[in-house]
Design an enzyme around this catalytic site. Structure first.
Site, PDB file in Angstrom:
ATOM      1  N   GLY A 168       0.478  -1.214   0.072  1.00 53.22           N
ATOM      2  CA  GLY A 168      -0.187   0.291   0.133  1.00 53.22           C
ATOM      3  C   GLY A 168       1.467   0.960   0.109  1.00 53.22           C
ATOM      4  O   GLY A 168       2.000   1.273   0.537  1.00 53.22           O
TER       5      GLY A 168
ATOM      6  N   ARG B 245      -1.753   8.375   4.228  1.00 53.01           N
ATOM      7  CA  ARG B 245      -1.975   9.658   5.268  1.00 53.01           C
ATOM      8  C   ARG B 245      -1.081  10.019   5.703  1.00 53.01           C
ATOM      9  O   ARG B 245      -1.297  10.797   6.479  1.00 53.01           O
ATOM     10  CB  ARG B 245      -2.780   8.347   5.953  1.00 53.01           C
TER      11      ARG B 245
ATOM     12  N   LYS C  96       4.825   3.607   2.897  1.00 53.27           N
ATOM     13  CA  LYS C  96       4.288   3.289   4.444  1.00 53.27           C
ATOM     14  C   LYS C  96       5.161   2.804   5.306  1.00 53.27           C
ATOM     15  O   LYS C  96       6.185   3.100   6.054  1.00 53.27           O
ATOM     16  CB  LYS C  96       3.295   3.410   4.594  1.00 53.27           C
TER      17      LYS C  96
ATOM     18  N   GLY D   7      -6.531  -3.448  -3.271  1.00 54.33           N
ATOM     19  CA  GLY D   7      -6.875  -3.451  -1.577  1.00 54.33           C
ATOM     20  C   GLY D   7      -6.354  -4.984  -1.545  1.00 54.33           C
ATOM     21  O   GLY D   7      -5.461  -5.709  -1.677  1.00 54.33           O
ATOM     22  N   THR D   8      -6.258  -5.401   0.179  1.00 52.56           N
ATOM     23  CA  THR D   8      -5.513  -6.112   0.970  1.00 52.56           C
ATOM     24  C   THR D   8      -6.209  -7.617   0.583  1.00 52.56           C
ATOM     25  O   THR D   8      -5.466  -8.847   0.690  1.00 52.56           O
ATOM     26  CB  THR D   8      -6.036  -5.932   2.304  1.00 52.56           C
TER      27      THR D   8
ATOM     28  N   ASP E 294       2.056  -2.616   7.910  1.00 49.91           N
ATOM     29  CA  ASP E 294       1.929  -1.723   8.991  1.00 49.91           C
ATOM     30  C   ASP E 294       1.783  -1.556  10.557  1.00 49.91           C
ATOM     31  O   ASP E 294       1.468  -0.747  11.413  1.00 49.91           O
ATOM     32  CB  ASP E 294       1.101  -0.233   8.522  1.00 49.91           C
TER      33      ASP E 294
ATOM     34  N   ASN F 125      -1.178   4.458  10.406  1.00 51.64           N
ATOM     35  CA  ASN F 125      -1.440   4.987   9.396  1.00 51.64           C
ATOM     36  C   ASN F 125      -1.028   6.344   8.840  1.00 51.64           C
ATOM     37  O   ASN F 125      -1.634   7.324   7.669  1.00 51.64           O
ATOM     38  CB  ASN F 125      -3.018   4.740   9.106  1.00 51.64           C
TER      39      ASN F 125
ATOM     40  N   TYR G  68      41.317  17.662  19.042  1.00 55.79           N
ATOM     41  CA  TYR G  68      40.717  17.580  17.873  1.00 55.79           C
ATOM     42  C   TYR G  68      42.104  16.739  17.290  1.00 55.79           C
ATOM     43  O   TYR G  68      42.931  16.770  16.907  1.00 55.79           O
ATOM     44  CB  TYR G  68      40.406  18.106  16.791  1.00 55.79           C
TER      45      TYR G  68
ATOM     46  N   ALA H  86      45.907  20.649  26.635  1.00 57.61           N
ATOM     47  CA  ALA H  86      44.534  21.340  26.138  1.00 57.61           C
ATOM     48  C   ALA H  86      44.840  21.465  24.581  1.00 57.61           C
ATOM     49  O   ALA H  86      46.001  22.598  25.090  1.00 57.61           O
ATOM     50  CB  ALA H  86      43.913  22.243  27.978  1.00 57.61           C
TER      51      ALA H  86
HETATM   52  C1  UD1 Z   1      -7.612  -2.819   7.371  1.00 55.60           C
HETATM   53  C2  UD1 Z   1      -8.603  -3.346   7.604  1.00 55.60           C
HETATM   54  C3  UD1 Z   1      -9.220  -3.134   8.762  1.00 55.60           C
HETATM   55  C4  UD1 Z   1      -8.382  -3.031   9.642  1.00 55.60           C
HETATM   56  C5  UD1 Z   1      -6.899  -1.932   9.465  1.00 55.60           C
HETATM   57  C6  UD1 Z   1      -5.790  -3.044  11.267  1.00 55.60           C
HETATM   58  C7  UD1 Z   1      -8.580  -3.873   5.064  1.00 55.60           C
HETATM   59  C8  UD1 Z   1     -10.100  -4.098   4.223  1.00 55.60           C
HETATM   60  N1  UD1 Z   1      -9.284  -3.380   5.904  1.00 55.60           N
HETATM   61  O1  UD1 Z   1      -7.424  -1.131   7.150  1.00 55.60           O
HETATM   62  O2  UD1 Z   1     -10.625  -3.899   8.843  1.00 55.60           O
HETATM   63  O3  UD1 Z   1      -9.046  -2.171  11.257  1.00 55.60           O
HETATM   64  O4  UD1 Z   1      -6.702  -2.836   8.618  1.00 55.60           O
HETATM   65  O5  UD1 Z   1      -5.097  -2.112  10.785  1.00 55.60           O
HETATM   66  O6  UD1 Z   1      -8.081  -5.352   5.212  1.00 55.60           O
HETATM   67  N2  UD1 Z   1      -2.415  -3.182   1.221  1.00 55.60           N
HETATM   68  C9  UD1 Z   1      -1.266  -3.591  -0.050  1.00 55.60           C
HETATM   69  N3  UD1 Z   1      -2.104  -3.657  -1.524  1.00 55.60           N
HETATM   70  C10 UD1 Z   1      -3.123  -3.248  -1.116  1.00 55.60           C
HETATM   71  C11 UD1 Z   1      -3.643  -1.949  -0.062  1.00 55.60           C
HETATM   72  C12 UD1 Z   1      -2.683  -2.050   1.203  1.00 55.60           C
HETATM   73  O7  UD1 Z   1      -0.413  -4.099   0.047  1.00 55.60           O
HETATM   74  O8  UD1 Z   1      -3.356  -3.114  -2.438  1.00 55.60           O
HETATM   75  C13 UD1 Z   1      -0.979  -3.293   2.805  1.00 55.60           C
HETATM   76  C14 UD1 Z   1      -1.241  -1.715   3.413  1.00 55.60           C
HETATM   77  O9  UD1 Z   1       0.636  -1.903   3.081  1.00 55.60           O
HETATM   78  C15 UD1 Z   1      -1.033  -2.109   4.723  1.00 55.60           C
HETATM   79  C16 UD1 Z   1      -1.914  -3.070   4.680  1.00 55.60           C
HETATM   80  O10 UD1 Z   1      -2.249  -3.909   3.284  1.00 55.60           O
HETATM   81  O11 UD1 Z   1       0.256  -2.651   5.421  1.00 55.60           O
HETATM   82  C17 UD1 Z   1      -3.535  -2.560   5.014  1.00 55.60           C
HETATM   83  O12 UD1 Z   1      -3.981  -1.693   4.429  1.00 55.60           O
HETATM   84  P1  UD1 Z   1      -3.740  -0.425   4.814  1.00 55.60           P
HETATM   85  O13 UD1 Z   1      -4.555   0.110   3.562  1.00 55.60           O
HETATM   86  O14 UD1 Z   1      -3.143   0.154   5.721  1.00 55.60           O
HETATM   87  O15 UD1 Z   1      -6.129  -1.018   5.350  1.00 55.60           O
HETATM   88  P2  UD1 Z   1      -6.726   0.025   6.521  1.00 55.60           P
HETATM   89  O16 UD1 Z   1      -7.364   0.743   6.065  1.00 55.60           O
HETATM   90  O17 UD1 Z   1      -5.876   0.376   7.817  1.00 55.60           O
HETATM   91 CA    CA Z   2      -3.213   0.057   8.067  1.00 55.14          CA
END
Ligand code: UD1
Ligand code: CA
Length: 453
Positions: A11, A15, A22, A77-78, A102, A227, A365, A379
């Protein structure tokens, strides 16, 4: 059989408002993603797959050596992050950890409990949850009447009732690997963010009659995600106290743990005291019975036993047993104080050996110098090691006394048992046992000044 862990680190971290990815941001000198990797490893994960994408040129060098790197081309997305591991983990069965990259505070114990919980219940997934006074930004955990997790709803998709839920998704999961990869194919991006959410796997699992168990963390401070830079500071504060407590319980005195910052890879022997406003960074190690601080910063520096290091900055220096430094000493790379040596106040030393028991007490020095044992540098004395183009060496033998305000113009060899008169400029070698004077003779002209009265 060992456990596999996927660490999601692709990600952007919008933020953070940063040009850096990050997970590259550091907590006490260690990048966020490395904290997660170390915990997964300590929890027994023998195969770790790190998903990189955004800023991969920054992230890959941090994870490429000891984990398998998978690229998520577009950060959708995750769920998509995990799906990009499908090929790498083809045929995987049993428990599979999936961890947000993270969340640096995660402990190995949390991860092992998650694995145990899933396996004990033969659940489709075990999810770490936490109760937060302020759940803003986290996914809310919605439990059914049976106590199992029904779904996780992201903040942006929450109804007012769901927003009031304080149990949050921590971002650590243990899945049944087969179920996970089947379910991922059914995840859609039909939500406020238009992203593929890993958390949607829960509902899909339930439809397949596989339970989702929620394991609530006793201490939510182990699960905080980063974040924003505000959360980075919060995580650092928690880690600072965790590390300080580990050292205190191992016999180190830290009288003001709020102002002492110790990196993850620092070692400190028992009965050493770390005084306020001290930072110990990198691979610094300190022996037993030493006093370090106040106002001291040591980076990648080795300190022996029974030293006193007061208001000192040292980088890649070596300080042997029984040495004293400061107040206000600056030891630069390859400064080596041998046993019982002293680098006193307003003294800078670089790429030099100060032999056993030798003293450089005030305003000096010393650079590119090999100094023997029992030397006293008066000194204000300086090695003039730089001619504007090149650096040159100075050697000083044992038991030599360098008078105050001496300039040693390198390259120059000063022997043992030498006495140099104060205010000398030494440009020529001085043999053992000699007196060297290199200064203008004093002239006194009596009666030449008119009386002021
Ligand atoms: C996520 C969770 C949320 C949880 C929170 C806890 C999801 C949808 N939401 O939200 O429920 O409360 O973590 O900290 O999972 N990442 C990728 N690829 C992507 C998107 C994200 O590798 O396409 C990685 C990011 O680098 C990060 C992690 O996944 O390390 C979480 O992503 P982030 O966008 O921070 O999710 P949150 O909004 O914090
Ligand atoms: Ca997060």
């Amino acid at each position: 059989m060992g456990t596999t862990a996927i660490i999601m680190a692709a990600g952007q971290g919008t933020r953070m408002k940063s040009s850096k990815a990050k997970v590259v941001h550091e907590v006490l000198g260690r990048p966020l993603v490395r904290w997660v990797i170390e915990s997964a490893r300590a929890a027994g994960a023998d195969k770790i797959v790190t998903v990189v994408g955004h800023g991969r040129d920054q992230v890959e060098p941090l994870v490429g050596e000891d984990t398998t790197v998978v690229v998520q081309e577009e950060q959708r997305g995750t769920a998509d992050a995990v799906a990009s591991c499908t090929q790498e983990l083809q045929g995987a069965t049993g428990s599979l950890l999936v961890l947000n990259g993270d969340c640096p505070l995660v402990t190995p114990e949390i991860l092992t409990s998650l694995i145990a919980e899933r396996e004990a219940n033969d659940a489709g997934v075990a999810i770490m949850t936490m109760d937060l006074e302020d759940p803003t930004g986290y996914g809310r955990v919605i439990r059914g009447a049976d106590g199992l997790v029904e779904r996780i709803v992201e903040q942006k998709d929450c109804s007012p009732e769901q927003l009031a839920v304080t149990e949050c998704n921590a971002g650590f999961y243990c899945f049944d690997a087969e179920l996970l990869f089947q379910a991922l194919e059914q995840v859609s991006d039909d939500n406020a963010n238009g992203e593929f959410y890993l958390t949607d796997v829960i509902e899909i699992a339930r439809k397949n009659n596989r339970a989702a168990v929620g394991c609530k963390a006793q201490d939510p401070r182990e699960c905080l995600g980063v974040n924003t830079r505000v959360q980075l500071a919060e995580a650092t504060k928690i880690m600072q106290h965790r590390i300080n407590e580990r050292h205190m319980l191992a016999g180190v005195t830290i009288i003001d743990p709020d102002t002492v910052w110790i990196g993850a890879d620092v070692s400190i022997g028992p009965d050493t005291q770390i005084l306020p406003m001290t930072m110990l960074n990198g691979t610094t190690s300190i022996g037993e019975g030493s006093i370090v601080g106040p106002n001291t910063r040591l980076t990648d520096t080795v300190v022996g036993n029974d030293c006193v290091i007061d208001e000192t900055v040292a980088v890649q220096a070596r300080i042997d047993d029984g040495c004293t430094c400061g107040p206000r000493a600056y030891l630069r790379p390859d400064a080596h104080l041998m046993e019982g040596a002293k680098a006193g106040t307003h003294v800078e030393i670089k790429k030099s050996t100060i032999g056993p028991g030798s003293k450089v007490p005030h305003l000096s020095y010393i650079g590119d110098t090999q100094m023997g044992a029992g030397v006293n540098v008066g000194a204000g004395s300086i090695t003039c090691n730089y001619d504007g183009a090149k650096k040159w060496q100075t050697t000083i033998g044992d038991n030599t006394f360098v008078g105050s305000d001496t300039m040693m113009v390198a390259p120059v060899n000063i022997g043992s048992d030498v006495l140099i008169g104060a205010g000398s400029v030494i440009t020529e070698d001085v043999p053992d046992g000699s007196l060297a004077l290199g200064r203008a003779r004093q002239v006194v002209k009596e009666g030449r000044v008119a009386s002021h009265c």
